[in-house]
Design a protein around this motif. Structure first.
Motif, PDB file in Angstrom:
ATOM      1  N   SER A   1       5.490   5.729  -3.377  1.00  0.00           N
ATOM      2  CA  SER A   1       4.698   5.582  -2.158  1.00  0.00           C
ATOM      3  C   SER A   1       3.927   4.267  -2.212  1.00  0.00           C
ATOM      4  O   SER A   1       3.346   3.924  -3.241  1.00  0.00           O
ATOM      5  N   SER A   2       3.935   3.534  -1.117  1.00  0.00           N
ATOM      6  CA  SER A   2       3.209   2.266  -1.040  1.00  0.00           C
ATOM      7  C   SER A   2       2.167   2.351   0.064  1.00  0.00           C
ATOM      8  O   SER A   2       2.516   2.468   1.246  1.00  0.00           O
ATOM      9  N   ARG A   3       0.897   2.305  -0.322  1.00  0.00           N
ATOM     10  CA  ARG A   3      -0.208   2.292   0.637  1.00  0.00           C
ATOM     11  C   ARG A   3      -0.770   0.886   0.772  1.00  0.00           C
ATOM     12  O   ARG A   3      -1.946   0.710   1.087  1.00  0.00           O
ATOM     13  N   LEU A   4       0.089  -0.092   0.532  1.00  0.00           N
ATOM     14  CA  LEU A   4      -0.251  -1.498   0.679  1.00  0.00           C
ATOM     15  C   LEU A   4       0.175  -1.989   2.059  1.00  0.00           C
ATOM     16  O   LEU A   4       0.991  -1.343   2.735  1.00  0.00           O
ATOM     17  N   PRO A   5      -0.352  -3.112   2.525  1.00  0.00           N
ATOM     18  CA  PRO A   5       0.086  -3.647   3.823  1.00  0.00           C
ATOM     19  C   PRO A   5       1.568  -4.020   3.801  1.00  0.00           C
ATOM     20  O   PRO A   5       2.064  -4.581   2.823  1.00  0.00           O
ATOM     21  N   PHE A   6       2.259  -3.715   4.897  1.00  0.00           N
ATOM     22  CA  PHE A   6       3.642  -4.123   5.074  1.00  0.00           C
ATOM     23  C   PHE A   6       3.692  -5.322   6.018  1.00  0.00           C
ATOM     24  O   PHE A   6       2.716  -5.643   6.702  1.00  0.00           O
ATOM     25  N   ARG A   7       4.844  -5.965   6.068  1.00  0.00           N
ATOM     26  CA  ARG A   7       5.033  -7.057   7.020  1.00  0.00           C
ATOM     27  C   ARG A   7       5.211  -6.486   8.432  1.00  0.00           C
ATOM     28  O   ARG A   7       5.743  -5.400   8.621  1.00  0.00           O
ATOM     29  N   ASP A   8       4.761  -7.241   9.423  1.00  0.00           N
ATOM     30  CA  ASP A   8       4.983  -6.846  10.821  1.00  0.00           C
ATOM     31  C   ASP A   8       6.412  -7.181  11.191  1.00  0.00           C
ATOM     32  O   ASP A   8       6.706  -8.203  11.811  1.00  0.00           O
TER      33      ASP A   8
ATOM     34  N   GLY B   1       7.739  -4.656   2.389  1.00  0.00           N
ATOM     35  CA  GLY B   1       6.535  -5.121   1.732  1.00  0.00           C
ATOM     36  C   GLY B   1       6.559  -4.770   0.259  1.00  0.00           C
ATOM     37  O   GLY B   1       7.602  -4.402  -0.300  1.00  0.00           O
ATOM     38  N   PRO B   2       5.403  -4.859  -0.396  1.00  0.00           N
ATOM     39  CA  PRO B   2       5.345  -4.601  -1.840  1.00  0.00           C
ATOM     40  C   PRO B   2       5.533  -3.133  -2.162  1.00  0.00           C
ATOM     41  O   PRO B   2       5.092  -2.251  -1.404  1.00  0.00           O
ATOM     42  N   GLU B   3       6.194  -2.869  -3.273  1.00  0.00           N
ATOM     43  CA  GLU B   3       6.345  -1.500  -3.738  1.00  0.00           C
ATOM     44  C   GLU B   3       5.018  -0.992  -4.291  1.00  0.00           C
ATOM     45  O   GLU B   3       4.226  -1.747  -4.847  1.00  0.00           O
ATOM     46  N   GLY B   4       4.781   0.286  -4.133  1.00  0.00           N
ATOM     47  CA  GLY B   4       3.588   0.877  -4.704  1.00  0.00           C
ATOM     48  C   GLY B   4       3.773   1.155  -6.185  1.00  0.00           C
ATOM     49  O   GLY B   4       4.895   1.144  -6.702  1.00  0.00           O
ATOM     50  N   PRO B   5       2.677   1.417  -6.898  1.00  0.00           N
ATOM     51  CA  PRO B   5       2.784   1.726  -8.323  1.00  0.00           C
ATOM     52  C   PRO B   5       3.376   3.110  -8.544  1.00  0.00           C
ATOM     53  O   PRO B   5       3.306   3.981  -7.674  1.00  0.00           O
ATOM     54  N   ALA B   6       3.947   3.321  -9.714  1.00  0.00           N
ATOM     55  CA  ALA B   6       4.479   4.638 -10.064  1.00  0.00           C
ATOM     56  C   ALA B   6       3.333   5.625 -10.261  1.00  0.00           C
ATOM     57  O   ALA B   6       2.290   5.283 -10.827  1.00  0.00           O
ATOM     58  N   SER B   7       3.511   6.834  -9.789  1.00  0.00           N
ATOM     59  CA  SER B   7       2.505   7.883  -9.961  1.00  0.00           C
ATOM     60  C   SER B   7       2.698   8.559 -11.311  1.00  0.00           C
ATOM     61  O   SER B   7       3.813   8.607 -11.839  1.00  0.00           O
TER      62      SER B   7
END
Length: 329
Positions: A124-131, A311-317
């Motif tokens: 899961s990535s809760r970082l900003p994605f590109r528009d 966008g960027p991948e989220g970290p592993a949980s």
């Protein structure tokens, strides 16, 4: 049926892949039992990992276990197996969610096997994605992935996305004044990084992502007002790619199917170079859930709101060790 049940080492690897699935607050509410003489792997709900205030009906618990079941099927197909599955096989034991006969006959499911490489890459990535819009061909493949598991995936229009964002904000406001919800969220989410908490479950601080500058995307803020030194704010995409996953009915079997469909969509998205996050916030309040569905669609029950993009991948949980999950008989 094949003659020889898989050995314990093989089943351990399958369960490890199954346990890489997403679940509500990363509670990982599953347990497995392998009957080695018959080659049957049973999936159970773990009630100790339920979220009674956030998920009182266990809809989210069933979806998480369904996602683990899909990973298990993908991993089995990649290992050359063709398992046979039964959902809720014993009505007297509702905590027994599925039986998977690993000695099933026939060729492995090639479409599932091709998703195997995505199991460990999906985060899961809760970082900003590109528009950037998701191409129509990719959206079609994602919809087909949901349909293969008996669910439906819709991409609502801009006006409906705005209404979903309003419902997310409404749900956040309700959580802010509900001390039981806040306590439950705090129990499963940690404001410190994983290398300091050393937890095997829940959501660690680095996975929260930055706070939104404004509110433009359906991303849950797990900090819930708790201080997090060094956590900044960032602009998120102005036109998020939002999808709704839903089913025709709304019972335990449908939730298990929705969980399998959700994970199949997420693995397909990962294979296609997308990143994603999910939220069920407005679906956790019955008086809001009905408003999430698109009134002009045939989707009867929305089961998850999915944000997709580039966008960027989220970290592993963090993950619990398989020794805590698997009982071999």
């Amino acid at each position: 049926m094949t003659a020889q049940p898989p050995d314990v080492e093989t089943v351990t690897a399958l369960v490890a892949d199954a346990a890489a699935a997403p679940s509500l607050h990363n509670a990982q509410p599953w347990a497995f039992r392998y009957l080695r003489d018959t080659g049957v792997l049973r999936l159970y709900a773990d009630p100790a990992r339920a979220l009674p205030r956030t998920d009182p009906g266990h809809r989210g618990l069933h979806m998480g276990c369904g996602a683990a079941l899909l990973n298990l099927r993908v991993s089995a197909a990649a290992a050359g197996l063709a398992p046979l599955m039964r959902l809720l096989p014993e009505s007297a034991y509702p905590e027994l969610l599925a039986e998977v006969h690993l000695c099933g006959g026939g060729p492995p499911d090639g479409a599932l096997a091709r998703l195997g490489q995505a199991i460990r890459r999906r985060h899961s990535s809760r970082l900003p994605f590109r528009d950037e819009a998701v191409p129509a061909a990719v959206r079609e493949r994602l919809s087909e992935a949901a349909g293969a598991e008996g669910a439906q995936l819709l991409f609502p229009g801009a006006w409906h996305v705005r209404s979903i964002l309003d419902l997310v904000r409404d749900a956040e406001a309700r959580e802010a004044v509900d001390p039981e919800v806040r306590r439950e969220t705090a129990r499963w989410t940690r404001t410190g990084p994983s290398d300091t908490t050393r937890a095997a479950d829940g959501i660690s601080g680095e996975a929260f992502g930055p706070r939104q500058r404004g509110t433009s995307t359906p991303v849950r803020d797990f900090a819930a007002g708790r201080p997090m030194p060094g956590r900044g704010r960032a602009p998120f995409e102005k036109s998020p790619n939002v999808a709704l996953l839903g089913t025709a009915r709304d019972g335990p079997v449908d939730w298990l199917c929705a969980g399998q469909a959700l994970e199949r969509v997420l693995l397909r998205a990962t294979t296609d170079g997308l990143v994603a996050s999910v939220t069920s916030q407005p679906l956790e309040w019955p008086e809001l859930r009905w408003a999430v569905r698109d009134p002009v669609s045939a989707m009867a029950h929305v089961q998850m709101v999915i944000r997709l993009g580039y966008g960027p991948e989220g970290p592993a949980s963090p993950r619990r060790p398989v020794t805590d999950l698997l009982d071999v008989r």
